[in-house]
Design a protein around this motif. Structure first.
Motif, PDB file in Angstrom:
ATOM      1  N   ALA A 104       0.167  -5.853   3.778  1.00  0.00           N
ATOM      2  CA  ALA A 104      -1.056  -6.516   3.977  1.00  0.00           C
ATOM      3  C   ALA A 104      -1.592  -5.884   5.036  1.00  0.00           C
ATOM      4  O   ALA A 104      -2.976  -5.725   5.102  1.00  0.00           O
ATOM      5  CB  ALA A 104      -0.630  -8.014   4.597  1.00  0.00           C
ATOM      6  N   ASP A 105      -1.125  -5.293   6.173  1.00  0.00           N
ATOM      7  CA  ASP A 105      -1.778  -4.376   7.287  1.00  0.00           C
ATOM      8  C   ASP A 105      -2.475  -3.335   6.667  1.00  0.00           C
ATOM      9  O   ASP A 105      -3.504  -2.974   6.919  1.00  0.00           O
ATOM     10  CB  ASP A 105      -0.791  -4.075   8.033  1.00  0.00           C
ATOM     11  CG  ASP A 105      -0.267  -5.438   9.229  1.00  0.00           C
ATOM     12  OD1 ASP A 105      -0.966  -6.560   8.926  1.00  0.00           O
ATOM     13  OD2 ASP A 105       0.699  -5.123   9.739  1.00  0.00           O
ATOM     14  N   VAL A 156      -7.613  -0.400   4.936  1.00  0.00           N
ATOM     15  CA  VAL A 156      -8.383   0.208   4.016  1.00  0.00           C
ATOM     16  C   VAL A 156      -9.545  -0.598   3.600  1.00  0.00           C
ATOM     17  O   VAL A 156     -10.780  -0.122   3.380  1.00  0.00           O
ATOM     18  CB  VAL A 156      -7.679   0.837   2.867  1.00  0.00           C
ATOM     19  CG1 VAL A 156      -8.528   1.507   1.705  1.00  0.00           C
ATOM     20  CG2 VAL A 156      -6.350   1.881   3.316  1.00  0.00           C
ATOM     21  N   ASP A 157      -9.439  -1.712   3.578  1.00  0.00           N
ATOM     22  CA  ASP A 157     -10.415  -2.886   3.339  1.00  0.00           C
ATOM     23  C   ASP A 157     -11.213  -2.600   2.153  1.00  0.00           C
ATOM     24  O   ASP A 157     -12.284  -2.531   2.070  1.00  0.00           O
ATOM     25  CB  ASP A 157     -11.356  -3.137   4.752  1.00  0.00           C
ATOM     26  CG  ASP A 157     -11.990  -4.353   4.666  1.00  0.00           C
ATOM     27  OD1 ASP A 157     -11.638  -5.355   4.030  1.00  0.00           O
ATOM     28  OD2 ASP A 157     -13.238  -4.395   5.248  1.00  0.00           O
ATOM     29  N   ASP A 158     -10.710  -2.086   0.918  1.00  0.00           N
ATOM     30  CA  ASP A 158     -11.447  -1.886  -0.147  1.00  0.00           C
ATOM     31  C   ASP A 158     -10.195  -1.631  -1.355  1.00  0.00           C
ATOM     32  O   ASP A 158      -9.717  -0.602  -1.198  1.00  0.00           O
ATOM     33  CB  ASP A 158     -12.066  -0.468   0.010  1.00  0.00           C
ATOM     34  CG  ASP A 158     -13.090  -0.150  -1.347  1.00  0.00           C
ATOM     35  OD1 ASP A 158     -12.747  -0.156  -2.471  1.00  0.00           O
ATOM     36  OD2 ASP A 158     -14.084   0.057  -1.292  1.00  0.00           O
ATOM     37  N   PRO A 159     -10.151  -2.766  -2.017  1.00  0.00           N
ATOM     38  CA  PRO A 159      -9.016  -2.698  -3.143  1.00  0.00           C
ATOM     39  C   PRO A 159      -9.050  -1.414  -4.068  1.00  0.00           C
ATOM     40  O   PRO A 159      -7.963  -0.886  -4.266  1.00  0.00           O
ATOM     41  CB  PRO A 159      -9.342  -3.980  -4.034  1.00  0.00           C
ATOM     42  CG  PRO A 159      -9.923  -4.709  -3.158  1.00  0.00           C
ATOM     43  CD  PRO A 159     -10.909  -3.928  -2.310  1.00  0.00           C
ATOM     44  N   ASP A 160     -10.198  -0.947  -4.492  1.00  0.00           N
ATOM     45  CA  ASP A 160     -10.342   0.047  -5.673  1.00  0.00           C
ATOM     46  C   ASP A 160      -9.718   1.147  -4.768  1.00  0.00           C
ATOM     47  O   ASP A 160      -9.070   2.234  -5.208  1.00  0.00           O
ATOM     48  CB  ASP A 160     -11.620   0.351  -6.150  1.00  0.00           C
ATOM     49  CG  ASP A 160     -11.850  -0.880  -6.905  1.00  0.00           C
ATOM     50  OD1 ASP A 160     -11.207  -1.488  -7.733  1.00  0.00           O
ATOM     51  OD2 ASP A 160     -13.155  -1.523  -7.285  1.00  0.00           O
ATOM     52  N   ALA A 161     -10.473   1.575  -3.551  1.00  0.00           N
ATOM     53  CA  ALA A 161     -10.169   2.734  -2.688  1.00  0.00           C
ATOM     54  C   ALA A 161      -8.678   2.814  -2.298  1.00  0.00           C
ATOM     55  O   ALA A 161      -8.022   4.064  -2.476  1.00  0.00           O
ATOM     56  CB  ALA A 161     -11.011   2.831  -1.477  1.00  0.00           C
ATOM     57  N   GLY A 186       7.766  -1.415  -2.130  1.00  0.00           N
ATOM     58  CA  GLY A 186       7.883  -3.056  -2.017  1.00  0.00           C
ATOM     59  C   GLY A 186       6.750  -3.416  -0.997  1.00  0.00           C
ATOM     60  O   GLY A 186       5.294  -3.454  -1.304  1.00  0.00           O
ATOM     61  N   GLU A 187       7.078  -4.189  -0.213  1.00  0.00           N
ATOM     62  CA  GLU A 187       6.255  -5.069   0.975  1.00  0.00           C
ATOM     63  C   GLU A 187       5.797  -3.855   2.100  1.00  0.00           C
ATOM     64  O   GLU A 187       5.341  -4.508   3.042  1.00  0.00           O
ATOM     65  CB  GLU A 187       6.744  -6.326   1.167  1.00  0.00           C
ATOM     66  CG  GLU A 187       6.625  -7.436   0.126  1.00  0.00           C
ATOM     67  CD  GLU A 187       5.106  -7.766  -0.279  1.00  0.00           C
ATOM     68  OE1 GLU A 187       4.163  -7.788   0.437  1.00  0.00           O
ATOM     69  OE2 GLU A 187       5.005  -7.360  -1.563  1.00  0.00           O
ATOM     70  N   ARG A 188       6.231  -3.034   1.969  1.00  0.00           N
ATOM     71  CA  ARG A 188       6.174  -2.078   3.050  1.00  0.00           C
ATOM     72  C   ARG A 188       5.187  -0.628   2.693  1.00  0.00           C
ATOM     73  O   ARG A 188       5.426  -0.386   1.390  1.00  0.00           O
ATOM     74  CB  ARG A 188       7.429  -1.677   3.686  1.00  0.00           C
ATOM     75  CG  ARG A 188       8.307  -2.515   4.283  1.00  0.00           C
ATOM     76  CD  ARG A 188       7.747  -3.237   5.486  1.00  0.00           C
ATOM     77  NE  ARG A 188       7.742  -2.156   6.582  1.00  0.00           N
ATOM     78  CZ  ARG A 188       7.281  -2.451   7.755  1.00  0.00           C
ATOM     79  NH1 ARG A 188       6.571  -3.696   8.070  1.00  0.00           N
ATOM     80  NH2 ARG A 188       7.386  -1.618   8.901  1.00  0.00           N
ATOM     81  N   VAL A 189       4.523  -0.174   3.197  1.00  0.00           N
ATOM     82  CA  VAL A 189       3.543   0.765   3.077  1.00  0.00           C
ATOM     83  C   VAL A 189       3.658   2.104   4.145  1.00  0.00           C
ATOM     84  O   VAL A 189       3.854   1.919   5.194  1.00  0.00           O
ATOM     85  CB  VAL A 189       2.155   0.511   3.032  1.00  0.00           C
ATOM     86  CG1 VAL A 189       1.149   1.614   2.932  1.00  0.00           C
ATOM     87  CG2 VAL A 189       2.001  -0.503   1.932  1.00  0.00           C
ATOM     88  N   THR A 190       3.594   3.239   3.448  1.00  0.00           N
ATOM     89  CA  THR A 190       3.573   4.608   4.530  1.00  0.00           C
ATOM     90  C   THR A 190       2.383   5.076   4.241  1.00  0.00           C
ATOM     91  O   THR A 190       2.199   5.492   3.214  1.00  0.00           O
ATOM     92  CB  THR A 190       4.956   5.352   4.369  1.00  0.00           C
ATOM     93  OG1 THR A 190       6.324   4.764   4.391  1.00  0.00           O
ATOM     94  CG2 THR A 190       4.854   6.687   4.851  1.00  0.00           C
ATOM     95  N   VAL A 191       1.664   5.273   5.467  1.00  0.00           N
ATOM     96  CA  VAL A 191       0.361   5.891   5.245  1.00  0.00           C
ATOM     97  C   VAL A 191       0.803   7.437   5.743  1.00  0.00           C
ATOM     98  O   VAL A 191       1.098   7.552   6.896  1.00  0.00           O
ATOM     99  CB  VAL A 191      -0.594   5.178   6.269  1.00  0.00           C
ATOM    100  CG1 VAL A 191      -1.872   6.305   6.306  1.00  0.00           C
ATOM    101  CG2 VAL A 191      -0.934   3.786   5.883  1.00  0.00           C
TER     102      VAL A 191
END
Length: 305
Positions: A163-164, A169-174, A188-193
């Motif tokens: 979610a964070d 990014v604040d843009d679903p397509d991007a 899963g529910e975690r993301v690595t930038v």
């Protein structure tokens, strides 16, 4: 059963050095060394981080001759003399005819190099050094901690809740495109930038009204060209390494390995500085040409007075 012999701690290499990393690699079970890709990747990362912090052949701290200072800071003796002449570095201690620099010089020199690599000119550097000395927070702007301490990896991946990351990014397509480009990795529910500085730059430029879709387009087009330049540069350094480390043959002594890794660290620093300076010059020239054309068109279309 014979009692276990105590470890000879005095024979252990200093922690955080290239020798200590190689020592730990040799102690790992063979099956781990041969089968674990993560083990190899971690060892490589540790070797280069150690080389950045403890370059081979240069004292870890204390007093440095100008050649040692230049190697530690990833610059040249000529640049150091220029910075001294411009008032960016304090004078060294004179012992007879020898000039000795200390850790204060090293910290300041790394900061100067970092700012110049980011495109600031000498005048800007002098102003910001004055601000730093007055206690203002320069770290948030310049990554001061990294400039002083030094690390091998330019960017450290950041892990956060899904979610964070979506809010960032604040843009679903991007967001989906950045996942496909592996700038963002889902677990899963975690993301690595993987490229947090890139996302930060995107968000800053978006503040001027540039659409994120356009920025992602540019990133997708630029990366293959950057990879070509990187491949050309790395191959030049690889030729030297492969002359001294032959595939399938025993590795040379630790000291020689450390020297080669340190050479590659310095090679990276100078290659990045050179490409950055060339790119900055090209961008400046193109921006000036753009503004000149816009201004010329404006003057051409303006009514005569």
């Amino acid at each position: 059963m014979a009692p276990e012999r105590p470890l000879d701690r005095s024979s252990r290499p200093e922690p955080g050095t290239i020798a200590s990393v190689l020592h730990n690699v040799r102690r790992a079970p063979k099956r781990v060394r041969r089968q674990s890709r993560d083990f190899i990747e971690t060892a490589v990362s540790q070797l280069f981080d150690a080389a950045v912090r403890h370059p081979q052949g240069v004292p870890a701290s204390g007093e440095y001759r100008i050649e040692d200072l230049a190697r530690l800071a990833g610059t040249t003796t000529r640049n150091i003399r220029v910075y001294r002449d411009r008032g960016l570095l304090p004078p060294p201690l004179r012992v007879g005819r020898i000039a000795l620099f200390n850790d204060t010089h090293l910290t300041r020199l790394r900061l100067i190099t970092s700012m110049l690599d980011r495109g600031y000119n000498i005048a800007h550097v002098r102003e910001m050094l004055s601000a730093w000395e007055e206690g203002k927070n320069l770290g948030d702007v310049l990554g001061l901690e990294t400039a002083i301490v030094g690390t091998w990896t330019t960017e450290k991946p950041e892990t956060m809740p899904l979610a964070d990351a979506r809010r960032l990014v604040d843009d679903p397509d991007a967001f989906e495109r950045l996942v496909r480009l592996q700038v963002i990795r889902l677990d899963g529910e975690r993301v690595t930038v993987t490229r947090p500085k890139l996302i930060e730059a995107f968000n800053e430029i978006r503040g001027y009204g540039v659409k994120l879709e356009k920025l992602v387009d540019l990133h997708e087009q630029i990366v293959p060209e950057i990879d070509k330049i990187s491949d050309m540069l790395v191959r030049a350094g690889a030729e030297h390494v492969l002359d001294r480390i032959k595939p399938g043959e025993p590795l040379p002594a630790d000291a020689e390995i450390a020297e080669l890794i340190t050479m590659l660290v310095r090679f990276r620093t100078q290659a990045v500085a050179t490409v950055t300076a060339t790119l900055a010059s090209s961008i400046e020239s193109n921006i000036e040409s753009l503004v000149s054309r816009v201004l010329a068109d404006y003057l051409e279309s303006s009514p005569s007075t």
